[in-house]
Structure formats: structure tokens, C-alpha cells
Design an enzyme around this catalytic site. Structure first.
Site, PDB file in Angstrom:
ATOM      1  N   SER A 124      32.616  34.354  39.925  1.00 48.70           N
ATOM      2  CA  SER A 124      33.983  34.244  39.396  1.00 48.70           C
ATOM      3  C   SER A 124      34.964  33.712  40.421  1.00 48.70           C
ATOM      4  O   SER A 124      35.909  32.997  40.068  1.00 48.70           O
ATOM      5  CB  SER A 124      34.463  35.607  38.887  1.00 48.70           C
ATOM      6  OG  SER A 124      33.627  36.085  37.861  1.00 48.70           O
ATOM      7  N   HIS A 176      39.484  36.916  42.164  1.00 47.22           N
ATOM      8  CA  HIS A 176      39.822  35.844  41.231  1.00 47.22           C
ATOM      9  C   HIS A 176      41.076  35.096  41.676  1.00 47.22           C
ATOM     10  O   HIS A 176      41.104  33.858  41.685  1.00 47.22           O
ATOM     11  CB  HIS A 176      40.032  36.420  39.833  1.00 47.22           C
ATOM     12  CG  HIS A 176      38.762  36.955  39.230  1.00 47.22           C
ATOM     13  ND1 HIS A 176      38.727  37.530  37.978  1.00 47.22           N
ATOM     14  CD2 HIS A 176      37.482  36.996  39.701  1.00 47.22           C
ATOM     15  CE1 HIS A 176      37.486  37.906  37.709  1.00 47.22           C
ATOM     16  NE2 HIS A 176      36.723  37.594  38.743  1.00 47.22           N
TER      17      HIS A 176
END
Length: 226
Positions: A124, A176
Site C-alpha cells: 500500500s 499510506h
């Protein structure tokens, strides 16, 4: 708009997906992708191991591991979608450069502000780097309708994922956001092979910003909080 993945245009994307699958199979053979001992042995993020044990390589290796098959599949779908557009625009090696270093950049923010007791892994951080890269490319090519469309898609995907992060348990939102920042700066520095590039001035500013980001996250992450 053609959305079929062309091997010639996107072989780095195919290689990344193949590599992630092979590593996941290795996790399963070693005892399971949700086994903490297996994850740590194979290089998952652990702030304590990085700082106290000097295992800085985990900042790089954690992006190749996944915790559970749904984790792998969800990330693979986004890599497939983003790769078919970002790789042809950036070029194969620039794409790989931004993808891999965004993964490290995301893990740096996780090191700085994430839980020191947590074990984390996943692509991610690198995926958010691709989101950030598309935003950077889009800002330089606003007059191109295709690029503008792809940037809007990337921005919406990033926004949706960040909102979901706020309500989902056990999600490394710091990683993220760090990937997003790193990908944005790296794309300005690296440029692309087909569109307008940023000027030298802006590339230098982005490089300085990236250095500041790395120094700040490393210094902040060096303090272990129990």
C-alpha cells in the site's frame, strides 16, 4: 479508453505482481502470511527491530509482504489498474524507481509516527506513491484531457482509501500518507518519458523536500515509545 494490460508497455507492473505472488506463496510455505514470526523473519515493518536492532532493510522489504490473501488481492487489483496507465507515461525504469522508493518513503512515516509495538507489511505504501506520482504528473499536464482524467481517478482512489483508513482497524495510515508524499516528490524529480517535465528549479525543490522528509522521519523514528 483501452483498459487491457499490454505486456510490452507494462512489463514492470507484471513483474511486480508476479513477485508479490511468489513472495506470498513463500510466506504460506513458511508458516502462514498471518503468522507474526513468519512476517518478522521475512522482513515486515517493526519499529523496534529497525531502531534497536539496526534492521533498516525492513523499510524496503515490508512492501513485498502481505497479511492474508485479501490483503494481497486488494493491493494487486490497484497495482494492475494503476500500472497500466502510470508505467507507459513514466517509462518502465522511472515507474519502478518511484514505486519502490515510495514504499520506503511510506514506511519512513510509519517509523516516525506509527505504533512501535505493531508489525506491518504490504504494498500500500508503494501504491499510494503511484497516486502521488499521478498527481504530480497531472499538475504539469493540466491541459491534456487524458492525463486530467487519470489524475482525477487517482485522486479519488487515494481519497477513498484514506477515508476508509480512518474507520478501518489495523490500517497503517501513516504509511499510506508517507507513500503519497514520497511518490509526489519522486515523480517531480524523475520526470516522465512522454509528457511535460518540471523545470530544474522545481526538481531541485522537490529533491530538497525529499531529503528534509527523510531526515525528519528518521530522526523522529529513532525515538522508541513504550
Amino acid at each position: 479508453m483501452n483498459q487491457r494490460l499490454n505486456l510490452k508497455d507494462c512489463y514492470m507492473t507484471i513483474a511486480i505482481l508476479g513477485g508479490l505472488l511468489m513472495i506470498f506463496i513463500t510466506e504460506m510455505f513458511m508458516g502462514g502470511s498471518e503468522n507474526n514470526e513468519v512476517l518478522l523473519k521475512m522482513g515486515a515493518m517493526s519499529n523496534y527491530a529497525i531502531v534497536a536492532g539496526g534492521q533498516w532493510w525492513r523499510l524496503f522489504t515490508a512492501q513485498f509482504l502481505h497479511i492474508g490473501v485479501l490483503h494481497l488481492v486488494s493491493n494487486a487489483v490497484i497495482i494492475y489498474y494503476m500500472g497500466q496507465y502510470v508505467e507507459p507515461i513514466m517509462g518502465h525504469w522511472r515507474f519502478l524507481f518511484v514505486y519502490l522508493l515510495s514504499g520506503v518513503g511510506g514506511n519512513l512515516l510509519s517509523l516516525a509516527f506509527g505504533s512501535d509495538k505493531a508489525i506491518s507489511a504490504g504494498a500500500s505504501t508503494a501504491i499510494f506513491g503511484l497516486f502521488g506520482a499521478m498527481v504530480a504528473i497531472g499538475l504539469r499536464n493540466m491541459s491534456n484531457p487524458i492525463i486530467s482524467y487519470l489524475v482525477r481517478q487517482a485522486f479519488v482512489l487515494a481519497l477513498i482509501n484514506i477515508v476508509l483508513d480512518l474507520f478501518a482497524p489495523n490500517i497503517d495510515i501513516q504509511g499510506h500518507l508517507g507513500g503519497l508524499i514520497a511518490g509526489f516528490l519522486l515523480a517531480i524529480i524523475a520526470g516522465d518519458r512522454t509528457m511535460k517535465r518540471y523545470s530544474v528549479k522545481w526538481r531541485v525543490i522537490a529533491f530538497v523536500g525529499l531529503v528534509v522528509y527523510v531526515v525528519f522521519t528518521v530522526r523522529t523514528g529513532m525515538v522508541i515509545k513504550f
